[in-house]
Design an enzyme around this catalytic site. Sequence first.
Site, mmCIF file in Angstrom:
data_model
loop_
_atom_site.group_PDB
_atom_site.id
_atom_site.type_symbol
_atom_site.label_atom_id
_atom_site.label_comp_id
_atom_site.label_asym_id
_atom_site.label_seq_id
_atom_site.Cartn_x
_atom_site.Cartn_y
_atom_site.Cartn_z
ATOM 1 C CE1 TYR A 71 5.824 24.009 -49.935
ATOM 2 C CE2 TYR A 71 5.613 21.567 -49.546
ATOM 3 C CZ TYR A 71 4.966 22.760 -49.678
ATOM 4 O OH TYR A 71 3.818 23.053 -49.330
ATOM 5 C CB SER A 131 6.696 5.595 -48.819
ATOM 6 O OG SER A 131 7.906 5.211 -48.147
ATOM 7 C CG HIS A 171 4.997 6.816 -45.383
ATOM 8 N ND1 HIS A 171 4.912 7.878 -44.774
ATOM 9 C CD2 HIS A 171 6.123 5.950 -45.360
ATOM 10 C CE1 HIS A 171 6.443 8.046 -44.225
ATOM 11 N NE2 HIS A 171 6.815 6.949 -44.559
ATOM 12 C CG HIS A 188 35.607 25.957 -83.027
ATOM 13 N ND1 HIS A 188 34.703 26.549 -83.409
ATOM 14 C CD2 HIS A 188 35.389 25.542 -81.869
ATOM 15 C CE1 HIS A 188 33.484 26.633 -82.446
ATOM 16 N NE2 HIS A 188 33.914 25.855 -81.568
#
Length: 463
Positions: A162, A270, A295, A453
């Site tokens: 994306y 960030s 940012h 088992h």
Amino acid sequence: STPIKSSAASDVYKRQDRDDKHRHKKYLKESTVMRIVALDKESKQSILNDLLKRSPNNYSQYESTVNQIIEKVRAEGDKALFDYTLQFDKFALSTENIRVTKEEIAEAYAQMDENLIDVIRQSAENIRAFHQKQLRNSWFDAKPDGTILGMKITAIERAGVYVPGGKAAYPSSVLMNVIPAKVAGVDEIIMTTPPGKDGKVNPGTLVAADIAGVDTIYKVGGAQAIAAMAFGTESVPKVDKITGPGNIFVALAKKAVYGYVSIDSIAGPSEILVLADETATPRYVAADLLSQAEHDELASAILITTSKELAEKVSEEVDGFVKVLERAPIIQKSLDNYGYILLADNMEDAIDAANAIASEHLEIITKNPFDTMTRIRNAGAIFLGEYASEPLGDYFAGPNHILPTNGTARFFSPVNVDDFIKKTSIISYSRQALEKVHNQIETFAKSEGLTAHANSIKVRFED
């Protein structure tokens, strides 16, 4: 990392800011844009609490909206994608125009500066060379008694990336998402990114995708794009793993589809932490802090130092930079919210605080940064010395810049080749090898009450 902020989420952030008026009163000096705080147990915990408020996990009020989008795409496929794209992106998407064409990619190259294209190519080569060293091979260990154990390494079949659109379109993140998958040997890599009102995709995004080796690009964004990649539609194929940053709706959508597909992480805002002593150059430190503060308003920039003189000079340099930098309003808001200069009594306390914060980016600018680095346990990426500025990692050096945020560096790693492979255990025993240990296996199985088992082993030695 890239900003997760969306217009719908901004109101939440503003309300959160108003709730943050309790901020630290133990200032040693007040600055126009950056406070200096004495580092102690109380201030460290208060700052950690502030930073954790930025996590996408705290915005559950949007989950119902995201879940509705996901369910509609899952039920209606392309029709839901087309409806949402018209609603959110104001573009009439259709089966005929959902894929980016070769002509559109050629047009993107024509719109880009040749020098920038060359820089993107060189960056891609550096990223590819670094990630190739992470490749693993299948292995097998055979013993004389007929025991063969091993691990089969297989790349995932299809990866989905994306990429945000508009102002949040970053070609560097395209390279960082796609190239590790390519190096891992993923068969098919698709990319989704929102179109503009004119149906166009950011040229830098298209050029970077082409250079990195994306197979198909789809003009769809938001939570609906994540749903399409997770479940598949008539046009968009289902993928095995989704990577890449996005706004709060994209982040929550990735969280919602985890389990149906794998994801890289839930990206947060960030952050940078600079760990420095008196040998650091104040102007460099200030510039590096602001490289992340620009940012978005939720970005975090923190300096931890043992030098009061450095702290005061960095604060002065920050003041000067903010007056001239283009994104000053964003920087100012970021520093008001999550900018700190922490003054520690000694380097041990400074390192303890750095490990507690577990920052996405950690710069170490000390007399002996390599020695300091050995005591760092938690960080997304570590930059050593005053010439290893954080943007070096963002754009060019080669290590991945998609890093754990919001303290998740305590248990997450940067995106790497291992994110795009899976490991399968291989077991083979001869009769001779199994005969030596069958009693032990049967004993263990019976102790857990799993007699079938035990019988599965026992029947092979009934004679």
